[in-house]
Design a protein around this motif. Structure first.
Motif, short mmCIF file in Angstrom:
data_model
loop_
_atom_site.label_atom_id
_atom_site.label_comp_id
_atom_site.label_asym_id
_atom_site.label_seq_id
_atom_site.Cartn_x
_atom_site.Cartn_y
_atom_site.Cartn_z
N PRO A 253 -0.92 2.79 12.25
CA PRO A 253 -0.95 1.46 11.75
C PRO A 253 -1.87 0.61 12.04
N TRP A 254 -2.25 -0.39 11.06
CA TRP A 254 -3.09 -1.16 11.09
C TRP A 254 -2.92 -2.52 10.39
N THR A 255 -3.20 -3.63 10.88
CA THR A 255 -3.14 -4.89 10.28
C THR A 255 -4.12 -4.94 9.24
N PRO A 256 -3.48 -5.51 8.07
CA PRO A 256 -4.47 -5.62 6.85
C PRO A 256 -5.26 -6.87 6.86
N VAL A 257 -6.54 -6.62 6.53
CA VAL A 257 -7.47 -7.63 6.29
C VAL A 257 -8.16 -7.69 4.99
N PHE A 258 -9.08 -8.72 4.50
CA PHE A 258 -9.77 -8.89 3.34
C PHE A 258 -10.83 -7.75 3.57
N THR A 259 -10.90 -6.57 2.93
CA THR A 259 -11.87 -5.58 2.87
C THR A 259 -12.64 -5.49 1.66
N HIS A 260 -13.92 -5.02 1.86
CA HIS A 260 -14.59 -4.55 0.56
C HIS A 260 -14.29 -3.44 -0.05
N GLY A 261 -14.06 -2.57 0.69
CA GLY A 261 -13.34 -1.15 0.12
C GLY A 261 -14.51 -0.15 0.00
N ASP A 262 -15.74 -0.68 -0.20
CA ASP A 262 -16.80 0.45 -0.64
C ASP A 262 -18.06 -0.23 -0.07
N LEU B 170 -9.14 -0.08 -1.94
CA LEU B 170 -9.11 1.16 -1.72
C LEU B 170 -8.85 1.41 -0.12
N ALA B 171 -9.40 0.47 0.63
CA ALA B 171 -8.93 0.75 2.15
C ALA B 171 -7.70 0.44 2.63
N GLY B 172 -6.75 0.20 1.59
CA GLY B 172 -5.51 -0.32 2.01
C GLY B 172 -4.12 1.04 1.68
N ARG B 173 -4.70 2.20 1.48
CA ARG B 173 -3.72 3.13 1.10
C ARG B 173 -3.01 3.42 2.27
N SER B 174 -1.68 3.67 2.26
CA SER B 174 -0.78 3.83 3.49
C SER B 174 -1.20 5.35 4.31
N SER B 175 -1.08 5.31 5.44
CA SER B 175 -1.34 6.56 6.22
C SER B 175 -0.66 7.83 5.62
N THR B 176 0.79 7.65 5.03
CA THR B 176 1.43 8.84 4.68
C THR B 176 0.74 9.41 3.42
N ALA B 177 0.26 8.32 2.46
CA ALA B 177 -0.40 8.55 1.14
C ALA B 177 -1.84 9.27 1.56
N LEU B 178 -2.47 8.57 2.61
CA LEU B 178 -4.04 9.23 2.51
C LEU B 178 -3.65 10.52 3.33
N ALA B 179 -2.81 10.86 4.32
CA ALA B 179 -2.68 12.35 4.63
C ALA B 179 -2.27 13.36 3.86
N ALA B 180 -1.60 12.88 2.85
CA ALA B 180 -1.15 13.82 1.75
C ALA B 180 -2.49 14.18 0.91
N GLU B 181 -3.07 12.93 0.55
CA GLU B 181 -4.38 13.26 -0.30
C GLU B 181 -5.51 14.10 0.51
N LEU B 182 -5.68 13.77 1.82
CA LEU B 182 -6.54 14.42 2.72
C LEU B 182 -6.21 16.05 2.79
N ASP B 183 -5.12 16.19 3.18
CA ASP B 183 -4.37 17.79 3.23
C ASP B 183 -5.07 18.46 1.93
N ALA B 184 -4.51 17.78 0.74
CA ALA B 184 -4.90 18.49 -0.47
C ALA B 184 -6.21 18.72 -0.66
N GLU B 185 -6.91 17.85 -0.29
CA GLU B 185 -8.37 17.82 -0.57
C GLU B 185 -8.97 18.94 0.38
N CYS B 186 -8.56 19.12 1.58
CA CYS B 186 -8.90 19.99 2.44
C CYS B 186 -8.91 21.32 2.26
N GLU B 187 -7.57 21.57 1.29
CA GLU B 187 -7.10 22.82 0.86
C GLU B 187 -8.36 23.30 -0.17
N LEU B 188 -8.52 22.21 -1.27
CA LEU B 188 -9.37 22.75 -2.32
C LEU B 188 -10.82 22.96 -1.73
N LEU B 189 -11.08 22.30 -0.73
CA LEU B 189 -12.75 22.48 -0.27
C LEU B 189 -12.62 23.88 0.14
#
Length: 248
Positions: free
Chosen positions: A145-154, A102-121
């Motif tokens: 940009p970030w370097t991937p690591v082993f993340t728990h995600g939640d 879950l912590a590995g979403r691309s910045s582009t995908a996350l920005a699009a998801e965030l913008d859509a969610e902000c509009e709905l809120l």
């Protein structure tokens, strides 16, 4: 006979407790497979897997207690919080798992998801426009940009158990995988900014605090509507909406 306690239940999955056994019911078998694999790879204490019979995973309770909950007081010594930070660093230094989490979403995908969610809120009247706009501005710092690591995600505070000053278990690995280290740290400290220095003392490296705060805004913006629709209260004191207000 022990009573059955419903720990959490919504349309995606449910977790029940019977004595010292937790039963996780999840229709997504691939998610359960990833969770079991992540626990086997993680170099930190994790729950013992007792048995699996799809769609149920049975795991043993871990000893100790959590350091608190979102919206509740933080407990434990500074040393316990530092130990949690050290455990998180050990996880992040481990060899990468094979899949993104879950912590590995691309910045582009996350920005699009965030913008859509902000509009709905705003359009659904769930949050004031100025609160959403300000936090979307703060959130921008996480989209880098970030370097991937082993993340728990939640890595919620309620998922990390300690006994005294020792971490005894980290639970709920369904979102684990390759991802952004600062997402994990921010998730763990969400709503408990006062413990930031203790956790970072254990984590042991310089951290961009603007990115941590940005992830607080991202996680809270993306959570509010989901929580409301699944019967939870993000407006409770100290929870997601208060986190968003603290950025104003």
């Amino acid at each position: 006979m022990d009573e059955v306690e419903v720990v959490v239940a919504h349309s995606e999955r449910a977790t029940l407790r019977v004595g010292d056994v937790f039963l996780k019911v999840d229709a997504d078998q691939a998610r359960i497979d990833r969770e079991v694999e992540a626990m086997s790879r993680a170099p930190v204490p994790t729950p013992e897997v007792l048995w699996r019979k799809p769609p149920v995973l049975a795991i043993a309770a871990v000893p100790g207690a959590t350091l608190g909950r979102l919206g509740g007081p933080s407990t434990g010594s500074s040393a316990a919080w530092a130990a949690a930070g050290a455990a998180i660093r050990k996880l992040h230094d481990a060899p990468l798992p094979p899949h993104a989490g879950l912590a590995g979403r691309s910045s582009t995908a996350l920005a699009a998801e965030l913008d859509a969610e902000c509009e709905l809120l705003v359009t659904k009247g769930l949050l004031p426009a100025d609160l959403v706009t300000r936090n979307r501005q703060v959130a921008e710092a996480a989209l880098r940009p970030w370097t991937p690591v082993f993340t728990h995600g939640d890595l919620q505070i309620a998922h990390v158990f300690v006994d005294g000053d020792e971490v005894t278990g980290i639970i709920d690995w369904s979102e684990a995988g390759q991802g952004d280290a600062l997402y994990d740290l921010a998730t763990f400290m969400l709503g408990h900014e006062e413990r930031l220095d203790d956790v970072l003392a254990g984590y042991g490296t310089d951290i961009d605090l603007d990115v941590i705060r940005a992830w607080w805004s991202v996680r809270s913006l993306l959570a509010v509507r989901w929580l409301i629709e699944h019967g939870f209260d993000p407006f409770a004191p100290g929870c997601e909406v208060d986190v968003l207000r603290s950025r104003m």
